[in-house]
Design a protein around this motif. Structure first.
Motif, PDB file in Angstrom:
ATOM      1  N   GLY A  32      21.652 -51.312  67.601  1.00 30.59           N
ATOM      2  CA  GLY A  32      21.918 -50.049  68.639  1.00 30.59           C
ATOM      3  C   GLY A  32      21.024 -50.408  69.909  1.00 30.59           C
ATOM      4  O   GLY A  32      21.075 -51.452  70.357  1.00 30.59           O
ATOM      5  N   GLU A  33      20.619 -49.397  70.593  1.00 28.45           N
ATOM      6  CA  GLU A  33      20.100 -49.591  71.838  1.00 28.45           C
ATOM      7  C   GLU A  33      18.597 -48.871  72.011  1.00 28.45           C
ATOM      8  O   GLU A  33      18.583 -47.911  71.496  1.00 28.45           O
ATOM      9  CB  GLU A  33      21.067 -48.895  73.297  1.00 28.45           C
ATOM     10  CG  GLU A  33      22.125 -49.631  73.329  1.00 28.45           C
ATOM     11  CD  GLU A  33      22.272 -50.878  73.892  1.00 28.45           C
ATOM     12  OE1 GLU A  33      21.245 -51.194  74.808  1.00 28.45           O
ATOM     13  OE2 GLU A  33      23.065 -52.031  73.547  1.00 28.45           O
ATOM     14  N   GLY A  34      17.822 -49.534  72.769  1.00 27.00           N
ATOM     15  CA  GLY A  34      16.375 -48.790  72.947  1.00 27.00           C
ATOM     16  C   GLY A  34      16.568 -47.343  73.561  1.00 27.00           C
ATOM     17  O   GLY A  34      17.719 -47.044  74.284  1.00 27.00           O
ATOM     18  N   LEU A  35      15.579 -46.702  73.277  1.00 24.13           N
ATOM     19  CA  LEU A  35      15.740 -45.014  73.512  1.00 24.13           C
ATOM     20  C   LEU A  35      15.254 -44.704  74.858  1.00 24.13           C
ATOM     21  O   LEU A  35      15.504 -43.542  75.301  1.00 24.13           O
ATOM     22  CB  LEU A  35      15.350 -44.254  72.409  1.00 24.13           C
ATOM     23  CG  LEU A  35      16.064 -44.388  70.884  1.00 24.13           C
ATOM     24  CD1 LEU A  35      15.325 -43.584  69.869  1.00 24.13           C
ATOM     25  CD2 LEU A  35      17.477 -44.388  70.916  1.00 24.13           C
ATOM     26  N   GLY A  36      14.337 -45.611  75.248  1.00 30.06           N
ATOM     27  CA  GLY A  36      13.669 -45.166  76.465  1.00 30.06           C
ATOM     28  C   GLY A  36      12.664 -44.494  76.487  1.00 30.06           C
ATOM     29  O   GLY A  36      12.244 -43.704  75.317  1.00 30.06           O
ATOM     30  N   LYS A  82      10.051 -44.376  66.541  1.00 33.12           N
ATOM     31  CA  LYS A  82      10.571 -43.600  67.787  1.00 33.12           C
ATOM     32  C   LYS A  82       9.767 -44.234  69.000  1.00 33.12           C
ATOM     33  O   LYS A  82      10.200 -44.385  70.056  1.00 33.12           O
ATOM     34  CB  LYS A  82      10.153 -42.338  67.534  1.00 33.12           C
ATOM     35  CG  LYS A  82      10.989 -41.380  66.637  1.00 33.12           C
ATOM     36  CD  LYS A  82      10.765 -39.947  66.477  1.00 33.12           C
ATOM     37  CE  LYS A  82      11.645 -39.196  65.604  1.00 33.12           C
ATOM     38  NZ  LYS A  82      11.018 -37.956  65.395  1.00 33.12           N
ATOM     39  N   ALA A  83       8.402 -44.615  68.696  1.00 37.97           N
ATOM     40  CA  ALA A  83       7.574 -45.173  69.877  1.00 37.97           C
ATOM     41  C   ALA A  83       8.315 -46.525  70.302  1.00 37.97           C
ATOM     42  O   ALA A  83       8.136 -46.920  71.310  1.00 37.97           O
ATOM     43  CB  ALA A  83       6.177 -45.160  69.415  1.00 37.97           C
ATOM     44  N   GLY A 129      11.444 -46.139  72.142  1.00 34.16           N
ATOM     45  CA  GLY A 129      11.146 -45.740  73.475  1.00 34.16           C
ATOM     46  C   GLY A 129      10.437 -46.450  74.508  1.00 34.16           C
ATOM     47  O   GLY A 129      10.522 -46.564  75.589  1.00 34.16           O
ATOM     48  N   ARG A 130       9.949 -47.658  73.856  1.00 31.19           N
ATOM     49  CA  ARG A 130       9.453 -48.861  74.752  1.00 31.19           C
ATOM     50  C   ARG A 130      10.456 -50.148  74.860  1.00 31.19           C
ATOM     51  O   ARG A 130      10.129 -51.206  75.388  1.00 31.19           O
ATOM     52  CB  ARG A 130       8.329 -49.451  74.074  1.00 31.19           C
ATOM     53  CG  ARG A 130       7.243 -48.283  74.259  1.00 31.19           C
ATOM     54  CD  ARG A 130       5.776 -48.580  73.512  1.00 31.19           C
ATOM     55  NE  ARG A 130       4.706 -47.724  73.678  1.00 31.19           N
ATOM     56  CZ  ARG A 130       4.484 -46.503  73.558  1.00 31.19           C
ATOM     57  NH1 ARG A 130       5.465 -46.012  72.659  1.00 31.19           N
ATOM     58  NH2 ARG A 130       3.428 -45.701  73.925  1.00 31.19           N
ATOM     59  N   ALA A 131      11.520 -49.788  74.046  1.00 31.12           N
ATOM     60  CA  ALA A 131      12.573 -51.071  74.141  1.00 31.12           C
ATOM     61  C   ALA A 131      13.765 -50.484  75.051  1.00 31.12           C
ATOM     62  O   ALA A 131      14.195 -49.406  75.100  1.00 31.12           O
ATOM     63  CB  ALA A 131      13.246 -51.171  72.812  1.00 31.12           C
ATOM     64  N   ALA A 162      17.097 -43.913  58.213  1.00 33.20           N
ATOM     65  CA  ALA A 162      18.555 -44.034  58.508  1.00 33.20           C
ATOM     66  C   ALA A 162      19.016 -42.953  59.263  1.00 33.20           C
ATOM     67  O   ALA A 162      19.963 -43.159  60.044  1.00 33.20           O
ATOM     68  CB  ALA A 162      19.339 -44.409  57.046  1.00 33.20           C
ATOM     69  N   ALA A 163      18.901 -41.750  58.765  1.00 31.09           N
ATOM     70  CA  ALA A 163      19.494 -40.709  59.631  1.00 31.09           C
ATOM     71  C   ALA A 163      19.219 -40.574  61.030  1.00 31.09           C
ATOM     72  O   ALA A 163      19.905 -40.156  62.140  1.00 31.09           O
ATOM     73  CB  ALA A 163      18.845 -39.221  58.775  1.00 31.09           C
ATOM     74  N   HIS A 164      17.823 -41.024  61.337  1.00 33.10           N
ATOM     75  CA  HIS A 164      17.343 -40.896  62.684  1.00 33.10           C
ATOM     76  C   HIS A 164      18.048 -41.858  63.455  1.00 33.10           C
ATOM     77  O   HIS A 164      18.551 -41.824  64.499  1.00 33.10           O
ATOM     78  CB  HIS A 164      15.887 -41.304  62.795  1.00 33.10           C
ATOM     79  CG  HIS A 164      15.259 -41.290  64.185  1.00 33.10           C
ATOM     80  ND1 HIS A 164      15.131 -40.272  65.062  1.00 33.10           N
ATOM     81  CD2 HIS A 164      15.060 -42.384  65.011  1.00 33.10           C
ATOM     82  CE1 HIS A 164      14.614 -40.657  66.314  1.00 33.10           C
ATOM     83  NE2 HIS A 164      14.645 -42.061  66.236  1.00 33.10           N
TER      84      HIS A 164
END
Length: 280
Positions: free
Chosen positions: A130-134, A218-219, A222-224, A240-242
């Motif tokens: 996927g993609e980093g979440l920022g 998540k952290a 968020g840094r990716a 997996a759900a997240h």
């Protein structure tokens, strides 16, 4: 077609780095030259040569009582000649000489090769992409940046989960992706990452429970920025759900296997993301 002459498999030195990188790139894998150097520096790389460059490779990383086999690659023009099996057997022999039980993470195609050799399933895994979440990602305030002094605690936590200490490997990961080197504020978990040729690879991630693991994940996300991949044991449904809710998709399964042993090493209940199928 079977080879007409015995296949000679040789131990390679760093002069073969460019050829090894070319093989993994040809296969569409994520490894960089820095990843290949881990095997040259901390383990061993073997190859079946054709002229000046190997057309098949395999690598081992010893970790005490067991060792990893990975990077089993064959040039597309040389497949079907027994080169991959020859290199695999050379890797197995190297670990046997070191009194290390061979372990590997197999694709479904690889599983069909390894099972007849005596490898038994230990742990099913899934590759997610996927993609980093920022920076808007919320870790709930449970996570701190890891400083160099945290390495000792990270090594100890990882050794319990993985089954053996791997200080040099983890120290290198901390240096390569410092923004994703994170620890739980209670000192009971961590996550690391490394830049790849195609995507940032997040892992290993070790935590006392899945809720804490989610805070670390998540952290890290968020840094990716940009493409991200991670390899997650199939048991972790909340993770997996997240990932699904965050736009990630399951790309392919893996199966951790060990020669003649079905019981996992370490504590798989605290390993939430592995370092990658090539590193364990």
């Amino acid at each position: 077609m079977a080879p007409t002459e015995p296949i000679t498999v040789e131990r390679l030195d760093a002069a073969a780095l460019a050829a090894a990188c070319s093989l993994s790139q040809q296969a569409g894998w994520n490894q960089t030259a820095e990843d290949w150097r881990i095997f040259f520096d901390q383990g061993a790389v073997f190859g079946a040569p054709a002229g000046a460059a190997p057309v098949a490779t395999g690598a081992v990383l010893p970790f005490g009582s067991f060792g990893w086999i990975s990077m089993v690659l064959v040039s597309s023009a040389e497949r079907g000649k027994g080169l991959g099996t020859a290199v695999l057997r050379r890797c197995m022999a190297e670990l046997a000489a070191l009194d290390c039980l061979p372990v590997l993470d197999a694709t479904p195609q690889g599983e069909r090769i390894y099972a007849p050799l005596g490898f038994l399933p230990q742990l099913p895994l899934w590759r997610w992409r996927g993609e980093g979440l920022g920076p808007d990602a919320d870790d709930g305030g449970q996570v701190d940046q890891a400083d160099p002094e945290a390495l000792g605690a990270i090594v100890a936590i990882d050794a319990k989960a993985f089954g053996a200490p791997r200080r040099q490997l983890l120290a290198g990961l901390m240096q390569r992706a410092p923004a994703q080197a994170l620890v739980l504020k209670n000192g009971k978990g961590f996550v690391l990452a490394r830049p790849g040729r195609q995507a940032l690879q997040i892992g290993p991630l070790v935590a006392p429970d899945e809720a804490s693991a989610l805070a670390l994940l998540k952290a890290a996300l968020g840094r990716a920025e940009g493409p991200v991949i991670l390899d997650v044991p199939a048991a972790w449904q909340a993770i997996a759900a997240h990932l699904t809710a965050s736009g990630f998709r399951q790309e392919r399964p893996y199966l951790r296997m060990a020669l003649g042993r079905s019981a996992p090493f370490g504590d798989p209940m605290s390993m939430f993301v592995i370092a990658g199928p090539e590193l364990g």
